[in-house]
Design an enzyme around this catalytic site. Structure first.
Site, mmCIF file in Angstrom:
data_model
loop_
_atom_site.group_PDB
_atom_site.id
_atom_site.type_symbol
_atom_site.label_atom_id
_atom_site.label_comp_id
_atom_site.label_asym_id
_atom_site.label_seq_id
_atom_site.Cartn_x
_atom_site.Cartn_y
_atom_site.Cartn_z
ATOM 1 N N ASP A 16 24.705 16.019 13.082
ATOM 2 C CA ASP A 16 23.641 15.212 13.650
ATOM 3 C C ASP A 16 24.300 13.932 14.172
ATOM 4 O O ASP A 16 25.426 13.609 13.795
ATOM 5 C CB ASP A 16 22.619 14.903 12.553
ATOM 6 N N LEU A 17 23.605 13.189 15.026
ATOM 7 C CA LEU A 17 24.188 11.981 15.609
ATOM 8 C C LEU A 17 23.545 10.713 15.041
ATOM 9 O O LEU A 17 24.150 9.997 14.260
ATOM 10 C CB LEU A 17 24.051 12.019 17.134
ATOM 11 N N ASP A 18 22.293 10.452 15.432
ATOM 12 C CA ASP A 18 21.624 9.204 15.060
ATOM 13 C C ASP A 18 21.496 9.059 13.551
ATOM 14 O O ASP A 18 21.024 9.969 12.862
ATOM 15 C CB ASP A 18 20.229 9.141 15.679
ATOM 16 N N ASP A 189 21.347 13.384 8.269
ATOM 17 C CA ASP A 189 20.633 12.494 7.347
ATOM 18 C C ASP A 189 19.190 12.898 7.097
ATOM 19 O O ASP A 189 18.556 12.382 6.181
ATOM 20 C CB ASP A 189 20.655 11.058 7.885
#
Length: 238
Positions: A16-18, A189
């Site tokens: 995941d990124l954000d 997250d």
């Protein structure tokens, strides 16, 4: 690190990124403010609703239409267009105005400072594993300096739904047909989008505790949880 399930051999990683690879909260605050400012400049009538009221309308739309809930770009565009039309703007003008307002938002949204630790981790992991980015968000990985770490960047759009739907996980698997689902580790997250999404397709999941969610929000248990990227890298490189 805390282990909840017996880990299986890992052959590929997806991130995941954000809020997993960088702190996205201040970025979004600035982007929301800039998008609202630009929208009110283009359409003074948009100022009849506060920034918080526009956000509430977006939230309500996300709750009422699951197809928009995992595609952040489409969700924002539809919210802007429908809102402007409700405020009396003609449909074709509202459609163009939504694009303009969104562009102001996305320009600010791509002003991300990625920690040096993240760059170091991705560099090291990329020498051992194929790395994929799987994100529901609309950040431009090239603009924020992360694109070159990933063999593929997969985001919602063109009928592909976001996490926790299986679409993007399946798209990643299609690039590596010889890898079984259990050989993948997805790292993120969100207890819902990342942990549950990976679990549904038979992937292992690493839950980042340092994001914006609490442990009580876990719907299913991840393979393991971690709070520091160095710990993650040390484990995956051991």
């Amino acid at each position: 690190m805390q282990f909840y399930r017996r880990p299986q051999p890992i052959a590929a990683l997806s991130f995941d990124l954000d809020d997993t690879l960088y702190d996205n909260v201040p970025v979004m605050r600035r982007a929301e403010a800039e998008g609202y400012r630009a929208l009110c400049e283009l359409f003074p009538e948009a100022g009849r609703w506060t920034q918080e009221q526009w956000a509430q309308r977006r939230w309500q739309l996300m709750q009422s239409d699951p197809s928009l809930a995992s595609d952040m770009t489409l969700l924002r565009l539809v919210t802007l267009q429908r809102g402007l039309m409700e405020l009396g703007v003609e449909e074709h003008v509202a459609r163009a105005g939504a694009e303009q307002g969104f562009q102001a938002f996305i320009n600010a949204r791509n002003q991300v400072m990625v920690p040096a630790q993240t760059h170091a981790m991705l560099t090291a992991l990329g020498q051992r594993y194929p790395l994929i980015a799987i994100s529901n968000g609309n950040v431009d990985t090239k603009a924020i300096g992360l694109r070159d770490y990933f063999e593929h960047v997969i985001q919602p759009g063109e009928g592909r739904r976001g996490k926790p739907y299986p679409d993007m996980f399946k798209a990643a698997q299609a690039h590596y047909p010889n890898l079984s689902p259990a050989r993948w580790l997805h790292i993120g997250d969100s207890p819902l989008a990342d942990v549950l999404g990976a679990h549904r397709v038979g992937w292992q999941a690493a839950w980042f505790r340092g994001g914006i969610y609490d442990e009580h929000e876990l719907v299913v248990l991840p393979t393991f949880a971690y709070a520091d990227n160095q710990h993650l890298a040390d484990y995956l490189l051991a």
